[in-house]
Design a protein around this motif. Structure first.
Motif, PDB file in Angstrom:
ATOM      1  N   TYR A 161       0.921  -1.235  -0.001  1.00  0.00           N
ATOM      2  CA  TYR A 161      -0.207   0.036  -0.002  1.00  0.00           C
ATOM      3  C   TYR A 161       0.787   0.994  -0.105  1.00  0.00           C
ATOM      4  CZ  TYR A 161      -3.419  -3.236   1.552  1.00  0.00           C
ATOM      5  OH  TYR A 161      -4.403  -4.473   1.530  1.00  0.00           O
ATOM      6  N   PHE A 162       1.496   1.075  -1.131  1.00  0.00           N
ATOM      7  CA  PHE A 162       2.816   2.435  -1.116  1.00  0.00           C
ATOM      8  C   PHE A 162       2.154   3.820  -0.879  1.00  0.00           C
ATOM      9  CE2 PHE A 162       1.935   1.248  -5.500  1.00  0.00           C
ATOM     10  CZ  PHE A 162       1.632   2.535  -5.918  1.00  0.00           C
ATOM     11  N   HIS A 163       1.065   3.880  -1.233  1.00  0.00           N
ATOM     12  CA  HIS A 163       0.311   5.394  -1.171  1.00  0.00           C
ATOM     13  C   HIS A 163       0.222   5.915   0.328  1.00  0.00           C
ATOM     14  CE1 HIS A 163      -3.351   3.310  -0.459  1.00  0.00           C
ATOM     15  NE2 HIS A 163      -3.120   2.621  -1.442  1.00  0.00           N
ATOM     16  N   LYS A 164       0.553   4.806   1.261  1.00  0.00           N
ATOM     17  CA  LYS A 164       0.388   5.183   2.565  1.00  0.00           C
ATOM     18  C   LYS A 164       1.907   5.461   3.000  1.00  0.00           C
ATOM     19  CE  LYS A 164      -1.449   2.802   5.597  1.00  0.00           C
ATOM     20  NZ  LYS A 164      -1.909   1.327   5.969  1.00  0.00           N
ATOM     21  N   LYS A 165       2.194   6.467   3.603  1.00  0.00           N
ATOM     22  CA  LYS A 165       3.780   6.919   3.896  1.00  0.00           C
ATOM     23  C   LYS A 165       4.183   5.818   4.885  1.00  0.00           C
ATOM     24  CE  LYS A 165       6.886  10.392   5.033  1.00  0.00           C
ATOM     25  NZ  LYS A 165       7.738   9.564   5.908  1.00  0.00           N
ATOM     26  N   SER A 166       3.188   5.587   5.864  1.00  0.00           N
ATOM     27  CA  SER A 166       3.855   4.465   6.848  1.00  0.00           C
ATOM     28  C   SER A 166       4.323   3.192   6.318  1.00  0.00           C
ATOM     29  CB  SER A 166       2.677   4.478   7.968  1.00  0.00           C
ATOM     30  OG  SER A 166       1.612   3.633   7.419  1.00  0.00           O
ATOM     31  N   ALA A 167       3.322   2.639   5.145  1.00  0.00           N
ATOM     32  CA  ALA A 167       3.889   1.527   4.613  1.00  0.00           C
ATOM     33  C   ALA A 167       5.062   1.664   3.672  1.00  0.00           C
ATOM     34  CB  ALA A 167       2.652   1.099   3.493  1.00  0.00           C
ATOM     35  N   GLY A 168       5.315   2.640   3.115  1.00  0.00           N
ATOM     36  CA  GLY A 168       6.435   2.747   2.449  1.00  0.00           C
ATOM     37  C   GLY A 168       7.810   3.020   3.498  1.00  0.00           C
ATOM     38  N   ASP A 169       7.819   3.642   4.494  1.00  0.00           N
ATOM     39  CA  ASP A 169       8.699   3.750   5.543  1.00  0.00           C
ATOM     40  C   ASP A 169       9.000   2.225   6.161  1.00  0.00           C
ATOM     41  OD1 ASP A 169       8.990   6.519   5.106  1.00  0.00           O
ATOM     42  OD2 ASP A 169       7.887   7.074   6.728  1.00  0.00           O
ATOM     43  N   ALA A 170       7.756   1.641   6.473  1.00  0.00           N
ATOM     44  CA  ALA A 170       8.096   0.241   7.042  1.00  0.00           C
ATOM     45  C   ALA A 170       8.767  -0.538   6.035  1.00  0.00           C
ATOM     46  CB  ALA A 170       6.807  -0.273   7.164  1.00  0.00           C
ATOM     47  N   GLY A 171       8.536  -0.261   4.674  1.00  0.00           N
ATOM     48  CA  GLY A 171       9.398  -1.116   3.716  1.00  0.00           C
ATOM     49  C   GLY A 171      10.777  -0.755   3.796  1.00  0.00           C
ATOM     50  N   LYS A 172      10.794   0.494   3.752  1.00  0.00           N
ATOM     51  CA  LYS A 172      12.449   0.958   3.705  1.00  0.00           C
ATOM     52  C   LYS A 172      13.341   0.448   4.845  1.00  0.00           C
ATOM     53  CE  LYS A 172      11.472   5.261   2.572  1.00  0.00           C
ATOM     54  NZ  LYS A 172      11.549   6.404   2.417  1.00  0.00           N
ATOM     55  N   LYS A 173      12.464   0.600   6.101  1.00  0.00           N
ATOM     56  CA  LYS A 173      13.002   0.072   7.422  1.00  0.00           C
ATOM     57  C   LYS A 173      13.455  -1.292   7.250  1.00  0.00           C
ATOM     58  CE  LYS A 173      12.063   0.357  12.465  1.00  0.00           C
ATOM     59  NZ  LYS A 173      11.354   0.849  13.325  1.00  0.00           N
ATOM     60  N   ALA A 174      12.701  -2.167   6.834  1.00  0.00           N
ATOM     61  CA  ALA A 174      12.720  -3.667   6.942  1.00  0.00           C
ATOM     62  C   ALA A 174      14.064  -3.921   5.798  1.00  0.00           C
ATOM     63  CB  ALA A 174      11.726  -4.387   6.000  1.00  0.00           C
ATOM     64  N   PHE A 175      14.182  -3.182   4.920  1.00  0.00           N
ATOM     65  CA  PHE A 175      15.187  -3.492   3.627  1.00  0.00           C
ATOM     66  C   PHE A 175      16.539  -2.865   4.281  1.00  0.00           C
ATOM     67  CE2 PHE A 175      17.281  -3.100  -0.328  1.00  0.00           C
ATOM     68  CZ  PHE A 175      16.814  -4.102  -0.795  1.00  0.00           C
ATOM     69  N   VAL A 176      16.458  -1.723   4.658  1.00  0.00           N
ATOM     70  CA  VAL A 176      17.829  -1.245   5.193  1.00  0.00           C
ATOM     71  C   VAL A 176      18.304  -2.265   6.647  1.00  0.00           C
ATOM     72  CG1 VAL A 176      19.036   0.643   6.702  1.00  0.00           C
ATOM     73  CG2 VAL A 176      17.389   1.039   4.662  1.00  0.00           C
ATOM     74  N   MET A 177      17.366  -2.571   7.449  1.00  0.00           N
ATOM     75  CA  MET A 177      18.119  -3.409   8.573  1.00  0.00           C
ATOM     76  C   MET A 177      18.359  -4.675   7.939  1.00  0.00           C
ATOM     77  SD  MET A 177      15.532  -2.483  11.867  1.00  0.00           S
ATOM     78  CE  MET A 177      16.882  -2.211  13.008  1.00  0.00           C
ATOM     79  N   ASN A 178      17.645  -5.160   6.947  1.00  0.00           N
ATOM     80  CA  ASN A 178      18.168  -6.594   6.550  1.00  0.00           C
ATOM     81  C   ASN A 178      19.351  -6.565   5.792  1.00  0.00           C
ATOM     82  OD1 ASN A 178      16.396  -9.053   6.896  1.00  0.00           O
ATOM     83  ND2 ASN A 178      14.744  -7.625   6.230  1.00  0.00           N
ATOM     84  N   ARG A 179      19.539  -5.364   5.162  1.00  0.00           N
ATOM     85  CA  ARG A 179      21.035  -5.100   4.441  1.00  0.00           C
ATOM     86  C   ARG A 179      22.130  -5.272   5.544  1.00  0.00           C
ATOM     87  NH1 ARG A 179      21.353  -6.614   0.210  1.00  0.00           N
ATOM     88  NH2 ARG A 179      23.315  -5.815   0.252  1.00  0.00           N
ATOM     89  N   VAL A 180      22.081  -4.626   6.808  1.00  0.00           N
ATOM     90  CA  VAL A 180      22.924  -4.848   8.045  1.00  0.00           C
ATOM     91  C   VAL A 180      23.136  -6.178   8.025  1.00  0.00           C
ATOM     92  CG1 VAL A 180      23.479  -4.408  10.289  1.00  0.00           C
ATOM     93  CG2 VAL A 180      22.077  -2.747   8.853  1.00  0.00           C
ATOM     94  N   GLY A 181      21.971  -7.020   8.093  1.00  0.00           N
ATOM     95  CA  GLY A 181      22.383  -8.374   8.537  1.00  0.00           C
ATOM     96  C   GLY A 181      22.914  -9.136   7.303  1.00  0.00           C
ATOM     97  N   ASP A 182      22.524  -8.723   5.906  1.00  0.00           N
ATOM     98  CA  ASP A 182      23.191  -9.321   4.832  1.00  0.00           C
ATOM     99  C   ASP A 182      24.522  -9.227   4.652  1.00  0.00           C
ATOM    100  OD1 ASP A 182      20.619  -9.983   4.192  1.00  0.00           O
ATOM    101  OD2 ASP A 182      20.194  -8.611   2.727  1.00  0.00           O
ATOM    102  N   PHE A 183      24.799  -7.809   5.182  1.00  0.00           N
ATOM    103  CA  PHE A 183      26.442  -7.624   5.210  1.00  0.00           C
ATOM    104  C   PHE A 183      27.129  -8.397   6.105  1.00  0.00           C
ATOM    105  CE2 PHE A 183      29.785  -4.760   7.030  1.00  0.00           C
ATOM    106  CZ  PHE A 183      30.570  -4.515   5.828  1.00  0.00           C
ATOM    107  N   GLY A 184      26.524  -8.879   7.310  1.00  0.00           N
ATOM    108  CA  GLY A 184      27.020  -9.948   7.924  1.00  0.00           C
ATOM    109  C   GLY A 184      27.300 -11.245   7.302  1.00  0.00           C
ATOM    110  N   PHE A 185      26.172 -11.790   6.524  1.00  0.00           N
ATOM    111  CA  PHE A 185      26.122 -12.921   5.976  1.00  0.00           C
ATOM    112  C   PHE A 185      27.420 -12.924   4.792  1.00  0.00           C
ATOM    113  CE2 PHE A 185      23.425 -16.375   4.438  1.00  0.00           C
ATOM    114  CZ  PHE A 185      24.088 -17.021   3.399  1.00  0.00           C
ATOM    115  N   LEU A 186      27.503 -11.792   4.161  1.00  0.00           N
ATOM    116  CA  LEU A 186      28.474 -11.970   3.137  1.00  0.00           C
ATOM    117  C   LEU A 186      29.962 -11.899   3.902  1.00  0.00           C
ATOM    118  CD1 LEU A 186      27.549  -9.370   0.384  1.00  0.00           C
ATOM    119  CD2 LEU A 186      27.788 -11.630   0.335  1.00  0.00           C
ATOM    120  N   LEU A 187      30.149 -11.236   4.831  1.00  0.00           N
ATOM    121  CA  LEU A 187      31.446 -11.219   5.510  1.00  0.00           C
ATOM    122  C   LEU A 187      31.895 -12.861   6.026  1.00  0.00           C
ATOM    123  CD1 LEU A 187      31.729  -7.838   7.876  1.00  0.00           C
ATOM    124  CD2 LEU A 187      32.801  -8.537   5.544  1.00  0.00           C
ATOM    125  N   GLY A 188      30.726 -13.276   6.632  1.00  0.00           N
ATOM    126  CA  GLY A 188      30.910 -14.755   7.112  1.00  0.00           C
ATOM    127  C   GLY A 188      31.264 -15.342   6.007  1.00  0.00           C
TER     128      GLY A 188
END
Lengths: 668, 100
Positions: A161-188
């Motif tokens: 529901y990207f027309h809702k700002k909160s939904a867009g923000d939540a998506g970004k938050k999930a993606f960015v936080m997952n990137r932190v984890g993915d970084f760990g995965f790659l380093l490992g």
């Protein structure tokens, strides 16, 4: 043997292509839904066949690799697109395709009339495809492709529901936080590959080869670094402390998405990854301790937050975080089988709970819409008394709630109790074990409390919406109800394939089928422990029964308290809040963790980016570029005055130049 | 020897007169004639050295210069006429279209 296994991921991918490319033209919801759900159903059939074939093999032979083509070949390094079929991946494909199919089916009714219906199903199929890649890939790189793919789909669907700002923000938050984890995965991944290659000349990232060469890794040291990096990846994907805050926000997505991605499948990828590489994790006692402590802390911490939330989906979200904590607790105490068992039972009852809450929200939404009310359809304070309006939803929801609360006889009891017992008796953590067990047991009590609080607030008591809206409340259509019934059934009986040993003996020697089934996957860890595990853990049947009784008692206390507070004496919670306003505020606001992260990380990041933008980029970079141009302009402004256009001037300067040059050569 | 010096001195004087004429005069035809004067001063130097060194290269150069000067005279005079047609003057200070 497993020739047709390629169909499992390809079918949803074809569904994704059809719906993604032509969905807008097809328009017909039935066709789109049938294609998407049919593709996953096909995967489910093939998964069942694969499981059947696997079971027909002897326990030691249950490992097959199906290679399709070489993907990357460079020197001695080789990564194939190949699938690993073993008991663990078979369980995962069964969960993904089975639960996934039910949720696809459910979505057809749930998403009816939504704008972008085809987009939803295309994403959902793409997710299923990526998840299959993740669990079937026979090497770390292919797993990583799936790992990233599910992260992408999660982002797309949270922001549906990207027309809702909160939904867009939540998506970004999930993606960015997952990137932190993915970084760990790659380093490992890099550390493991580099270390094994440079010290032992073993250039491999294939799971089966890694298992065979894992004995080359020394205990502790480098393996701790590698496994901690992988665990960081797991905390991101599986929403553990410190990277869990994205999951509650992810509830902005449609409810079936929460059920599929953020409860049953994707968030368990971290657990799967650790179970898959158990032979690495078992070699680092430090990492195991970190995992166990983080798992137990997450289980307890998220459970406390769950007790004060009013949004029905948020309660379930924190419940998911908490249950994932249990799974990591199991991983951390070396009880890989119990962790995967809990993963499976959790997939059943949590998917059922989410779908049930979706049915409630759907019905509430419709009713409130009819009554022209702007009340929040997800707020439990607006619900109540839905028991009689939605009897089937209520029944399935109650069964799943009993399962998650850990009442004996239901699936959650078997898996959770196994984890708690292993947390107490494992040979890894010494005196820390009691603390781990205690945290797990308290979290179990809180789980029972907040889940029954949810049930009582939603289904019992007086209906709190306007009478006009109340008349529009109704049971959901069949397509929604059938998945609920199937999942509720699985939540009840799903535990009987993994009855803990002590109970099985009393019941006449029923073995723990599930654990035996998974034995081949964890045999390297077993071998390692039989050599290195000097303590051997605790084997005391009376104690096990005692602890089991205690945890059941705690769960029953939780339920009783919930009943007392939310059914018989509904005034108490209000008084409690009035008596401890600070405590309630802190819990209600999720212990201010989001604010803390904002303060510690997000805002400094933002200010630093602002500085880089306004300070560095605009002033330094742009300044340098524009400065060069400006200084050239200023200089040429001076020099162009030499172009007088007067012939005599030119002639004079020429003559002057000649004189200067001549005198230089003559006087030299 | 003195003979050669005399030629060279005359050549230098002619060249200087031509140079000063180019630098100081405004009338484009006069400037043009001064340029011719400079060219011929150079020609004289070439001839002198050719004789002095007993080498014909210098004389060949003179022929080239005379040819070029003839061509230049044709082009230059044409330009001056065109200029006069446009401006009603042949004063070089009036030609400053290329000023900054």
């Amino acid at each position: 043997m497993f020739d047709n296994v390629w169909l499992i991921p390809i079918l949803p991918f074809i569904g994704f292509l059809i719906n993604g490319l032509f969905g807008k033209k097809i328009k017909n919801e039935t066709v789109i839904g049938t294609i998407a759900a049919g593709a996953v159903f096909g995967s489910f059939i093939v998964s069942c066949m694969t499981l059947y074939k696997l079971l027909s093999l002897g326990s030691e032979e249950r490992l097959a690799e199906v290679k399709f083509f070489s993907w990357i070949t460079s020197g001695t390094f080789n990564a194939d697109v190949a699938f690993l079929i073993d008991p663990l991946s078979c369980i995962m494909i069964m969960i993904v395709s089975g639960v996934g199919f039910l949720i696809h089916l459910y979505s057809i009714a749930y998403m009816h009339g939504e704008e972008g219906f085809y987009r939803y199903f295309a994403y959902l199929n793409l997710f299923t495809f990526s998840m299959f890649l993740l669990v079937l890939g026979n090497n770390l790189l292919l797993m990583f492709v799936g790992w990233e793919g599910v992260g992408l789909c999660s982002y797309l669907l949270i922001g549906y529901y990207f027309h809702k700002k909160s939904a867009g923000d939540a998506g970004k938050k999930a993606f960015v936080m997952n990137r932190v984890g993915d970084f760990g995965f790659l380093l490992g991944l890099f550390t493991l590959f580099w270390y094994m290659g440079s010290t032992h000349n073993v250039w491999t990232i294939t799971f089966s080869e890694m298992a065979k060469t894992s004995h080359l890794l020394p205990t502790g040291g480098v393996v701790t670094v590698i496994t901690l990096c992988f665990f960081l990846g797991a905390t991101g994907k599986s929403a553990q402390i410190p990277l869990y805050t994205w999951l509650p926000d992810a509830m902005e997505g449609p409810t079936p998405v929460s059920a599929l991605i953020h409860a049953a499948t994707m968030v368990t990828a971290g657990v799967y990854m650790i179970a898959r590489m158990n032979y690495l994790f078992i070699r680092s006692p430090e990492t195991l301790t970190v995992i166990a402590v983080i798992g137990a802390c997450t289980a307890l911490f998220a459970a406390t937050i769950g007790t004060a939330q009013n949004d029905i989906k948020r309660v379930l979200a924190y419940s998911t975080v908490s249950q994932l904590g249990y799974m990591f607790l199991a991983m951390g105490v070396g009880a890989f089988g119990a962790g995967v068992f809990h993963l499976m039972t959790h997939a059943f009852f949590k998917a059922c709970l989410f779908l049930g809450s979706g049915a409630v929200i759907h019905s509430m939404h419709g009713a409130l819409h009819h009554a022209h009310s702007h009340d929040d359809a997800q707020d439990m304070r607006n619900m109540g008394g839905l028991k009689s309006k939605m009897p089937i939803t209520f029944a399935t929801f109650l069964l799943a709630t009993i399962a998650i609360a850990g009442i004996p006889g239901f699936s959650g009891f078997f898996s959770k109790d196994e984890i708690l017992w292993q947390a107490f008796s494992n040979p890894h953590h010494g005196s820390l074990n009691i603390l781990l067990w205690g945290m797990g047991a308290i979290a179990a009590g809180l789980t029972a409390f907040y889940m029954f609080r949810l049930v009582f607030m939603t289904f019992f008591g007086e209906c709190r919406i306007t009478p006009k809206a109340k008349d529009h409340l109704h049971e959901s259509p069949l397509v929604i109800v059938i998945p609920l019934i199937v999942l509720a059934g699985l939540s009840v009986v799903g535990g009987y394939i993994g009855i803990p040993k002590v109970i099985g003996e009393v019941l006449g020697g029923i073995p723990n089928y599930f654990e035996h089934y998974l034995d081949p996957v964890f045999k390297y860890s077993e071998e390692y422990m039989s050599v290195h595990g000097a303590h051997g853990g605790i084997h005391n049947i009376a104690l096990e029964w005692g602890l089991m009784g205690t945890s059941v008692l705690i769960a029953i206390i939780g339920i009783t308290v919930a009943y007392a507070l939310y059914v018989s004496n509904t005034g108490i919670p209000v008084k409690f809040v009035a008596a401890f306003p600070a405590l309630h505020r802190a819990v209600y606001n999720k212990w201010y963790i989001d604010e803390l992260y904002d303060f510690m990380i997000v805002n400094p990041c933002k200010s630093f980016s602002q500085f880089l933008w306004k300070g560095f980029d605009v002033i330094v970079i742009d300044g340098a570029v524009n400065g060069v141009a400006k200084s050239v302009m200023a200089l040429s402004g001076v020099f162009r005055l030499m172009q007088t256009g007067l012939l005599s001037n030119y002639a004079w300067s020429m003559a002057f130049g000649v004189v200067v040059m001549l005198s230089y050569f003559i006087l030299k | 020897m003195a003979n050669f010096n005399g030629y060279l001195i005359i050549s230098a004087i002619l060249f200087s007169i031509g140079t000063i004429g180019v630098l100081t005069r405004k009338n484009s035809i006069v400037i043009f004639m001064c340029i011719e004067l400079m060219l011929n001063a150079v020609n004289l130097t070439f001839i002198t050295f050719s004789r002095y060194l007993g080498n014909l290269d210098g004389q060949i150069f003179v022929f080239f210069i005379m040819t070029v000067a003839a061509a230049e005279a044709a082009v230059g005079l044409a330009l001056i006429i065109a200029f006069y047609n446009n401006k009603d003057t042949i004063d070089v200070d009036e030609v400053q279209l290329m000023k900054w």
